[in-house]
Design an enzyme around this catalytic site. Sequence first.
Site, PDB file in Angstrom:
ATOM      1  CE1 TYR A 146      -3.081  -2.955   0.155  1.00 29.03           C
ATOM      2  CE2 TYR A 146      -3.714  -2.318   2.376  1.00 29.03           C
ATOM      3  CZ  TYR A 146      -3.861  -3.138   1.276  1.00 29.03           C
ATOM      4  OH  TYR A 146      -4.791  -4.141   1.304  1.00 29.03           O
ATOM      5  CG  ASP A 227      -2.161 -20.043   0.319  1.00 27.23           C
ATOM      6  OD1 ASP A 227      -1.349 -19.874   1.247  1.00 27.23           O
ATOM      7  OD2 ASP A 227      -1.871 -20.661  -0.714  1.00 27.23           O
ATOM      8  CG  ASP A 251      -6.939  -4.207   4.268  1.00 29.48           C
ATOM      9  OD1 ASP A 251      -7.889  -4.099   5.047  1.00 29.48           O
ATOM     10  OD2 ASP A 251      -6.869  -3.605   3.183  1.00 29.48           O
ATOM     11  CG  ASP A 255     -12.145  -6.238   6.908  1.00 29.64           C
ATOM     12  OD1 ASP A 255     -11.901  -5.683   7.999  1.00 29.64           O
ATOM     13  OD2 ASP A 255     -12.506  -5.618   5.894  1.00 29.64           O
TER      14      ASP A 255
END
Length: 360
Positions: A146, A227, A251, A255
């Site tokens: 990012y 994963d 991130d 969530d």
Amino acid sequence: MELHIASIGGDGIGPEIITEAKKVLKKVCEKYGHTISYDDILMGGASIDVHGVPLTDETIEIAKKADAVLMGSIGGDTNTSPWYKLEPSLRPEAGLLKLRKALNLFANLRPAVLYPQLAGACPLKEEISARGFDMLIMRELTGGLYFGERHTEEVNGVRTAIDTLTYNEEEIRRVAIKAFDVAMVRNKKVTSVDKANVLDSSRLWRTVVNEVAKDYPEVIVEHMLVDNCAMQLVKDPAQFDVILTENMFGDILSDEASMVTGSIGMLASASMNDTKFGLYEPSHGSAPDIAGKNIANPLATILSAAMMLKYSFGLLEEAKAIETAIYQVLDDGYRTGDIMSEGMKKVSCSEMGDLVSERI
Ligand code: NAD
């Protein structure tokens, strides 16, 4: 101990939920012989209305002088609020980004706890949710993909976009140290998540985490590919204590972990720098749809205050007292509207604050 806090009510339900967190903190301080003082500061829409900007430099200085920052939430209805007609750098969220940067908050801590009393809201199979879980995701917040260089160009007539993922060992080390420190006051296990079978940045990540681990012989460390971690979070979330990971993986995984609890009004969070300083806030937003109605769930903010006591002040017993009080309130059947289920007793935001305070 003297606790000096910069407090941000913010927008929407922010002022309501922060009032309840302060109510509980007052009770904790009375019981354990601490004094607490607040500098109430403006950020987000509330600051735009007064100063024309979402965060002033003076406000940043006040926050820097405090021991920690406790925040409700900021922002308004993004479709109707006039704040969102302003240019992006003047909108409410820009204030929070600016504050995080000014305070050098590079580590994001997000606990995801499934309370057995709320297991019905968990979207996982009953045999998994029945075991409950209590994990914390430590996400690196200021590096990685990012923040890397990016551009789009045309290569031989084909539009091509390039994002770069960079980490240096210092950025990895400081967040790894945070994760191990946090594990020491939790269940002493760190799962470091990467993609070391493919990415160089992940291979360096794994090497540095192993170096840091040597200073924490009591902490069990394991490495997991991202994963696999995404699968394990829904298959066997009870295996995790602290999950340590880089910015983009964190991130997504934080969530996912939040959603498997099923209760947005229960999720606390913190962002910290390399001192004990932190910004503590609920994971949810300012919920403009229910603002001013005294029906918001204040528990995520109260749990954020407990995190503040634990991580910024080392007051473990006091933090535990808050967590236990919340557990008892849920056990006694009290619920705000968002976590209400049949047979339970529905209470308002302020009543929930009272119920927790009474049990401290
Ligand atoms: P939101 O989290 O505010 O609300 C989503 C839904 O959850 C709404 O239905 C809301 O009523 C409900 N909800 C949220 N918190 C609750 C609580 N404590 N008790 C009961 N119900 C609750 O997300 P959104 O609607 O996408 O965003 C609203 C505003 O909040 C936007 O301006 C957004 O930018 C901002 N926001 C701020 C932060 C922050 O302050 N760090 C974080 C996320 C979103």
